[in-house]
Design a protein around this motif. Structure first.
Motif, PDB file in Angstrom:
ATOM      1  N   UNK A   1       3.977  18.654   2.265  1.00 35.75           N
ATOM      2  CA  UNK A   1       3.750  17.440   1.636  1.00 35.75           C
ATOM      3  C   UNK A   1       2.383  17.355   0.598  1.00 35.75           C
ATOM      4  N   UNK A   2       1.634  18.371   1.220  1.00 40.83           N
ATOM      5  CA  UNK A   2       0.110  18.529   0.572  1.00 40.83           C
ATOM      6  C   UNK A   2       0.123  19.798  -0.364  1.00 40.83           C
ATOM      7  N   UNK A   3       1.266  20.387  -0.225  1.00 37.72           N
ATOM      8  CA  UNK A   3       1.340  21.772  -1.132  1.00 37.72           C
ATOM      9  C   UNK A   3       0.551  22.726  -0.492  1.00 37.72           C
TER      10      UNK A   3
ATOM     11  N   UNK B   1      10.941  -7.000   5.059  1.00 34.87           N
ATOM     12  CA  UNK B   1       9.698  -6.289   4.537  1.00 34.87           C
ATOM     13  C   UNK B   1       9.930  -4.930   3.623  1.00 34.87           C
ATOM     14  N   UNK B   2       9.015  -4.863   2.956  1.00 36.30           N
ATOM     15  CA  UNK B   2       9.274  -3.637   1.973  1.00 36.30           C
ATOM     16  C   UNK B   2       7.995  -2.780   2.284  1.00 36.30           C
ATOM     17  N   UNK B   3       8.079  -1.542   1.943  1.00 33.53           N
ATOM     18  CA  UNK B   3       6.741  -0.581   2.031  1.00 33.53           C
ATOM     19  C   UNK B   3       6.927   0.379   0.894  1.00 33.53           C
ATOM     20  N   UNK B   4       6.125   0.678  -0.070  1.00 38.63           N
ATOM     21  CA  UNK B   4       6.030   1.650  -0.898  1.00 38.63           C
ATOM     22  C   UNK B   4       5.630   3.083  -0.423  1.00 38.63           C
ATOM     23  N   UNK B   5       6.134   4.168  -0.781  1.00 37.10           N
ATOM     24  CA  UNK B   5       5.476   5.608  -0.247  1.00 37.10           C
ATOM     25  C   UNK B   5       5.345   6.326  -1.801  1.00 37.10           C
ATOM     26  N   UNK B   6       4.325   7.213  -1.402  1.00 38.02           N
ATOM     27  CA  UNK B   6       3.942   8.355  -2.325  1.00 38.02           C
ATOM     28  C   UNK B   6       4.958   9.416  -2.066  1.00 38.02           C
ATOM     29  N   UNK B   7       4.910   9.529  -0.733  1.00 45.54           N
ATOM     30  CA  UNK B   7       5.600  10.711  -0.358  1.00 45.54           C
ATOM     31  C   UNK B   7       6.273  10.322   1.144  1.00 45.54           C
ATOM     32  N   UNK B   8       7.340  10.622   1.665  1.00 49.23           N
ATOM     33  CA  UNK B   8       8.021  10.046   2.748  1.00 49.23           C
ATOM     34  C   UNK B   8       8.638  11.228   4.008  1.00 49.23           C
ATOM     35  N   UNK B   9       8.269  11.210   4.933  1.00 47.50           N
ATOM     36  CA  UNK B   9       8.755  11.883   6.033  1.00 47.50           C
ATOM     37  C   UNK B   9       9.972  11.455   6.828  1.00 47.50           C
ATOM     38  N   UNK B  10      11.056  11.775   6.754  1.00 47.10           N
ATOM     39  CA  UNK B  10      12.123  11.176   7.804  1.00 47.10           C
ATOM     40  C   UNK B  10      11.963  12.061   9.134  1.00 47.10           C
ATOM     41  N   UNK B  11      11.430  11.420  10.172  1.00 46.05           N
ATOM     42  CA  UNK B  11      11.423  12.225  11.309  1.00 46.05           C
ATOM     43  C   UNK B  11      12.259  11.499  12.600  1.00 46.05           C
ATOM     44  N   UNK B  12      13.465  11.029  12.153  1.00 38.42           N
ATOM     45  CA  UNK B  12      14.274   9.991  12.622  1.00 38.42           C
ATOM     46  C   UNK B  12      14.877  10.345  14.033  1.00 38.42           C
TER      47      UNK B  12
ATOM     48  N   UNK C   1       0.847  -1.127   0.089  1.00 41.19           N
ATOM     49  CA  UNK C   1      -0.151   0.071   0.041  1.00 41.19           C
ATOM     50  C   UNK C   1       0.869   1.219   0.196  1.00 41.19           C
ATOM     51  N   UNK C   2       0.672   2.151  -0.939  1.00 39.90           N
ATOM     52  CA  UNK C   2       1.487   3.313  -0.930  1.00 39.90           C
ATOM     53  C   UNK C   2       0.755   4.572  -0.157  1.00 39.90           C
ATOM     54  N   UNK C   3       1.130   5.757  -0.327  1.00 41.04           N
ATOM     55  CA  UNK C   3       0.564   6.680   0.392  1.00 41.04           C
ATOM     56  C   UNK C   3       1.532   7.634   1.086  1.00 41.04           C
ATOM     57  N   UNK C   4       1.625   8.295   2.364  1.00 42.70           N
ATOM     58  CA  UNK C   4       2.666   8.749   3.037  1.00 42.70           C
ATOM     59  C   UNK C   4       2.935   8.165   4.056  1.00 42.70           C
ATOM     60  N   UNK C   5       4.318   7.686   4.259  1.00 43.30           N
ATOM     61  CA  UNK C   5       4.929   7.052   5.435  1.00 43.30           C
ATOM     62  C   UNK C   5       5.851   8.183   6.211  1.00 43.30           C
ATOM     63  N   UNK C   6       5.890   7.938   7.516  1.00 41.28           N
ATOM     64  CA  UNK C   6       6.351   8.942   8.158  1.00 41.28           C
ATOM     65  C   UNK C   6       7.379   7.668   8.987  1.00 41.28           C
TER      66      UNK C   6
END
Length: 395
Positions: free
Chosen positions: A292-294, A91-102, A1-6
């Motif tokens: 990310x949403x403009x 595992x793997x995960x697809x993203x449309x947009x990604x936020x790195x808040x590490x 499932x794509x989408x936004x991943x944080x």
């Protein structure tokens, strides 16, 4: 499932996830955390005698908002071309947009190997379970975390020694005049402050100082700053320099990848700045979500920090500069605000300390003046009877 991943479920990541929903985003939102605990507030960890797990949001809120919260999830690699995250478990995960808040992790300098650190809830539990009346605690570092821990430990009647390499406390965070008030309070509370001393090594029963002396301790905690967690970004080829480098909309050097919070370095008034602050993390998370949403422009917020030590409240707006011209506003014997100006007279920082919220109003007004690039007269700032609010009209 794509989408936004944080990636990262601290204050920044959690705020970003909920901000996406507040802006009307209907796609999938996944929030990934390496920890086993429900995302929690970190400030109480160093300010209370007993560690408290204080959730940022109740578990039910994530479910109600349709946010997929994934605990114990470690991401090992980022495939920028494939918009894919690869987990340690394969595992793997697809993203449309990604936020790195590490976020960041505690930093240890050579010679400090084996010292405890205070960054997570588990860290706090391990430290405080060893503290008891009469125990000897050595803290390496006289910054916010170290001094907050010192105050909490003194409330438990623990013997505390703070070892600081600089000649004064909080040298990177506040002007000297404000640090002096905090120093006086710690000394009055019985804290043994060893300033201008370098740690050579941890030894059995304490800490060896570079001059050959030894500080006896039952437990040693290093509070010597933090290192941004940039490994994932570096391996993927993102631009990194004391943090993941982003623009004023939190965009990294790769399309559709953003970074915010303690892990990012961003432009601020002609310089690059990496900020470690509870409120900044919240604000950057919310702004990055909107970006990310403009839905938002550049981030122009003035940095703000705070620390509680004993009954003293310390607040800072802006960014302290070691060589800046400073004007002191004395409010009482144990309360003052230090204002800093640049070479052109613009207010760039205000730091204050006093009992409770004694300095909160002045710092809030200073924050607004800094945002407006005001040039308030030094004599008015120094006068405790002068109403700072009137300066806003002129600005």
């Amino acid at each position: 499932m794509s989408g936004i991943v944080i990636v990262g479920a601290g204050e920044c990541g959690v705020r970003a996830a909920f901000a996406l929903r507040e802006h009307g985003y209907k796609g999938s939102v996944a929030l990934l955390s390496e920890e086993m605990h429900l995302p929690y507030e970190r400030p109480p960890l160093s300010k209370q005698c007993l560690p408290a797990h204080k959730p940022i949001r109740p578990k039910a809120d994530y479910q109600q908002a349709g946010i997929e919260l994934c605990l114990r999830t470690r991401i090992e690699a980022l495939d920028l071309a494939g918009h894919r995250l690869l987990g340690r478990d394969g595992s793997s995960r697809i993203y449309d947009k990604l936020l790195l808040a590490t976020g960041a992790r505690a930093r240890l300098f050579p010679g400090m190997e084996g010292a405890a650190t205070l960054r997570t809830f588990d860290d706090a539990c391990r430290i405080f379970e060893r503290l008891r009346a009469g125990a000897r605690l050595a803290i390496i570092g006289g910054g916010f975390i170290g001094l907050e821990l010192a105050a909490a430990a003194r409330a438990m009647d623990v013997q505390v020694t703070v070892i600081e390499a600089a000649s004064r406390l909080m040298a990177r965070g506040v002007p000297a005049e404000i640090a002096a008030i905090v120093e006086a309070r710690h000394r009055a509370e019985g804290v043994d402050l060893r300033l201008g001393m370098q740690v050579a090594a941890l030894v059995a029963g304490g800490v060896e100082i570079a001059d050959g002396s030894t500080v006896a301790a039952d437990i040693v905690v290093a509070g010597t700053g933090a290192t941004p967690n940039t490994e994932l970004a570096e391996k993927a080829g993102l631009a990194v320099g004391n943090g993941i480098m982003v623009d004023s909309r939190f965009r990294t050097s790769a399309p559709d990848v953003f970074a915010a919070g303690d892990c990012c370095s961003m432009p601020y008034r002609g310089d690059w700045l990496r900020l470690e602050s509870w409120r900044v993390a919240q604000e950057q998370g919310a702004h990055a979500a909107a970006a990310m949403l403009g839905a938002v422009g550049e981030w122009t917020t003035v940095p703000w920090f705070w620390s509680d030590q004993y009954d003293l409240g310390l607040q800072v707006a802006g960014w302290a500069a070691a060589e800046a011209k400073t004007t002191i506003r004395h409010l009482s014997d144990d309360a003052a605000v230090a204002f800093q100006h640049d070479d052109e007279g613009r207010l760039i920082c205000a730091a204050g300390v006093g009992r409770g919220n004694r300095v909160a109003k002045d710092i809030r007004l200073a924050e607004m003046l800094i945002l407006r690039e005001a040039r308030p007269p030094a004599d008015q700032l120094a006068d405790p009877t002068f109403n700072l609010k009137s300066l806003l009209k002129a600005a």
